[in-house]
Design a protein around this motif. Structure first.
Motif, mmCIF file in Angstrom:
data_model
loop_
_atom_site.group_PDB
_atom_site.id
_atom_site.type_symbol
_atom_site.label_atom_id
_atom_site.label_comp_id
_atom_site.label_asym_id
_atom_site.label_seq_id
_atom_site.Cartn_x
_atom_site.Cartn_y
_atom_site.Cartn_z
ATOM 1 N N ARG A 44 0.831 -1.212 0.000
ATOM 2 C CA ARG A 44 0.000 0.000 0.000
ATOM 3 C C ARG A 44 0.861 1.255 0.000
ATOM 4 O O ARG A 44 0.573 2.219 -0.701
ATOM 5 N N TRP A 45 1.927 1.234 0.782
ATOM 6 C CA TRP A 45 2.844 2.370 0.842
ATOM 7 C C TRP A 45 3.502 2.593 -0.519
ATOM 8 O O TRP A 45 3.663 3.721 -0.974
ATOM 9 N N GLN A 46 3.846 1.513 -1.178
ATOM 10 C CA GLN A 46 4.472 1.602 -2.495
ATOM 11 C C GLN A 46 3.517 2.254 -3.505
ATOM 12 O O GLN A 46 3.938 3.099 -4.296
ATOM 13 N N ILE A 47 2.246 1.908 -3.449
ATOM 14 C CA ILE A 47 1.259 2.509 -4.358
ATOM 15 C C ILE A 47 1.101 3.997 -4.043
ATOM 16 O O ILE A 47 1.080 4.829 -4.959
ATOM 17 N N LEU A 48 1.003 4.334 -2.764
ATOM 18 C CA LEU A 48 0.917 5.755 -2.398
ATOM 19 C C LEU A 48 2.140 6.510 -2.923
ATOM 20 O O LEU A 48 2.012 7.620 -3.458
ATOM 21 N N GLY A 49 3.309 5.904 -2.796
ATOM 22 C CA GLY A 49 4.533 6.538 -3.288
ATOM 23 C C GLY A 49 4.522 6.730 -4.791
ATOM 24 O O GLY A 49 4.971 7.768 -5.299
ATOM 25 N N VAL A 52 2.393 9.708 -5.530
ATOM 26 C CA VAL A 52 3.091 10.942 -5.174
ATOM 27 C C VAL A 52 4.179 11.259 -6.203
ATOM 28 O O VAL A 52 4.348 12.418 -6.604
ATOM 29 N N GLN A 53 4.922 10.245 -6.633
ATOM 30 C CA GLN A 53 6.043 10.458 -7.548
ATOM 31 C C GLN A 53 5.618 10.790 -8.973
ATOM 32 O O GLN A 53 6.394 11.393 -9.721
ATOM 33 N N ALA A 54 4.407 10.431 -9.347
ATOM 34 C CA ALA A 54 3.927 10.705 -10.709
ATOM 35 C C ALA A 54 3.779 12.214 -10.890
ATOM 36 O O ALA A 54 3.400 12.931 -9.961
ATOM 37 N N ASP A 55 4.063 12.677 -12.077
ATOM 38 C CA ASP A 55 3.978 14.123 -12.316
ATOM 39 C C ASP A 55 2.542 14.599 -12.506
ATOM 40 O O ASP A 55 2.282 15.796 -12.500
ATOM 41 N N ARG A 56 1.620 13.657 -12.660
ATOM 42 C CA ARG A 56 0.200 14.001 -12.784
ATOM 43 C C ARG A 56 -0.622 12.758 -12.424
ATOM 44 O O ARG A 56 -0.086 11.651 -12.419
ATOM 45 N N ASP A 66 4.599 1.683 -14.085
ATOM 46 C CA ASP A 66 5.706 2.387 -13.431
ATOM 47 C C ASP A 66 6.339 1.555 -12.321
ATOM 48 O O ASP A 66 7.541 1.645 -12.079
ATOM 49 N N LEU A 67 5.525 0.748 -11.653
ATOM 50 C CA LEU A 67 6.015 -0.091 -10.562
ATOM 51 C C LEU A 67 6.554 -1.429 -11.052
ATOM 52 O O LEU A 67 7.161 -2.177 -10.281
ATOM 53 N N GLY A 68 6.302 -1.752 -12.320
ATOM 54 C CA GLY A 68 6.681 -3.066 -12.828
ATOM 55 C C GLY A 68 5.847 -4.152 -12.185
ATOM 56 O O GLY A 68 6.311 -5.264 -11.940
ATOM 57 N N ALA A 69 4.586 -3.820 -11.903
ATOM 58 C CA ALA A 69 3.699 -4.729 -11.174
ATOM 59 C C ALA A 69 2.515 -5.148 -12.045
ATOM 60 O O ALA A 69 2.227 -4.542 -13.074
ATOM 61 N N ASN A 70 1.838 -6.159 -11.589
ATOM 62 C CA ASN A 70 0.650 -6.674 -12.255
ATOM 63 C C ASN A 70 -0.514 -5.689 -12.063
ATOM 64 O O ASN A 70 -0.798 -5.290 -10.933
ATOM 65 N N PRO A 93 -10.042 12.623 -18.640
ATOM 66 C CA PRO A 93 -10.531 13.269 -19.861
ATOM 67 C C PRO A 93 -10.110 12.542 -21.139
ATOM 68 O O PRO A 93 -10.682 12.784 -22.194
ATOM 69 N N HIS A 94 -9.138 11.625 -21.027
ATOM 70 C CA HIS A 94 -8.629 10.922 -22.198
ATOM 71 C C HIS A 94 -9.178 9.508 -22.350
ATOM 72 O O HIS A 94 -8.923 8.861 -23.363
ATOM 73 N N HIS A 95 -9.903 9.036 -21.326
ATOM 74 C CA HIS A 95 -10.401 7.658 -21.368
ATOM 75 C C HIS A 95 -11.609 7.560 -20.442
ATOM 76 O O HIS A 95 -11.514 7.904 -19.265
ATOM 77 N N LYS A 96 -12.709 7.059 -20.964
ATOM 78 C CA LYS A 96 -13.941 7.028 -20.165
ATOM 79 C C LYS A 96 -13.878 6.041 -19.001
ATOM 80 O O LYS A 96 -14.403 6.321 -17.926
ATOM 81 N N ARG A 97 -13.244 4.893 -19.201
ATOM 82 C CA ARG A 97 -13.264 3.866 -18.153
ATOM 83 C C ARG A 97 -12.049 3.897 -17.235
ATOM 84 O O ARG A 97 -12.137 3.480 -16.091
ATOM 85 N N ALA A 98 -10.911 4.311 -17.721
ATOM 86 C CA ALA A 98 -9.675 4.291 -16.930
ATOM 87 C C ALA A 98 -9.567 5.561 -16.095
ATOM 88 O O ALA A 98 -8.920 6.527 -16.473
ATOM 89 N N GLN A 99 -10.230 5.548 -14.946
ATOM 90 C CA GLN A 99 -10.227 6.723 -14.080
ATOM 91 C C GLN A 99 -8.830 6.986 -13.524
ATOM 92 O O GLN A 99 -7.988 6.095 -13.450
ATOM 93 N N LEU A 100 -8.619 8.220 -13.126
ATOM 94 C CA LEU A 100 -7.333 8.630 -12.558
ATOM 95 C C LEU A 100 -7.347 8.426 -11.043
ATOM 96 O O LEU A 100 -8.356 8.690 -10.381
ATOM 97 N N VAL A 101 -6.228 7.973 -10.509
ATOM 98 C CA VAL A 101 -6.099 7.727 -9.072
ATOM 99 C C VAL A 101 -5.396 8.925 -8.442
ATOM 100 O O VAL A 101 -4.326 9.338 -8.894
ATOM 101 N N VAL A 102 -6.002 9.493 -7.406
ATOM 102 C CA VAL A 102 -5.423 10.648 -6.716
ATOM 103 C C VAL A 102 -5.445 10.394 -5.209
ATOM 104 O O VAL A 102 -6.297 9.675 -4.704
ATOM 105 N N LEU A 103 -4.496 10.999 -4.523
ATOM 106 C CA LEU A 103 -4.493 10.924 -3.060
ATOM 107 C C LEU A 103 -5.559 11.842 -2.494
ATOM 108 O O LEU A 103 -5.767 12.947 -2.994
#
Length: 156
Positions: A44-49, A52-56, A66-70, A93-103
């Motif tokens: 969970r900490w890795q996902i939060l990181g 945070v590290q993503a520029d958007r 980005d994590l090299g994960a499944n 705004p670029h994809h109807k189903r792939a929502q963006l994850v935000v903290l």
């Protein structure tokens, strides 16, 4: 893991991989102990990181890449984080189903608390390890990751 014989570079890489597996397991256990008071696991900490590290804001698939994960594993963890109020989904705004994850603000506070726990302990881990050797190890692992990503892409 089989050990190659008669090939010094292959043998050295095998030893590195075995050490990396052991170190990864110990790192995950260490991280779990570190952040458990915050209701987190290393995963969970890795996902939060990664968020945070993503520029958007990114969709789950990009975080997984980005994590090299499944992707499915990352989706499950993101769903758990959402259930705990640490992340939220926003329209993409670029994809109807792939929502963006935000903290969420709670997620940001939790991540910052994890970093406050981490910083003094990583300083202790770094003691006695020369910076140039840490940097060399990082370069080798980055090159290995790039090769593995290339192999994985070729298999698709």
């Amino acid at each position: 893991m089989a050990r190659p014989t008669g090939r010094p570079k292959a043998e050295a890489l095998t030893e590195l991989l075995l050490t990396m597996f052991r170190a990864n397991n110990l790192t995950l256990a260490w991280g779990d102990r570190l952040v458990s008071p915050l209701g987190l696991t290393s995963a969970r900490w890795q996902i939060l990181g990664a968020i945070v590290q993503a520029d958007r804001p990114q969709p789950v698939a990009w975080l997984a890449r980005d994590l090299g994960a499944n992707r499915q594993n990352v989706q499950r963890i993101v769903n758990d984080l959402m259930g705990d109020g640490l992340v939220a989904f926003e329209p993409n705004p670029h994809h109807k189903r792939a929502q963006l994850v935000v903290l969420t603000s709670k997620g940001q506070q939790t991540y910052e608390a994890a970093i406050e726990l981490y910083n003094p302990l990583v300083e202790l881990l770094a003691e006695g390890l020369p910076a140039d050797e840490i940097e060399a190890a990082q370069r080798v692992l980055s090159a290995l990751r790039t090769k593995l990503e290339t192999i994985a892409a070729d298999d698709e």
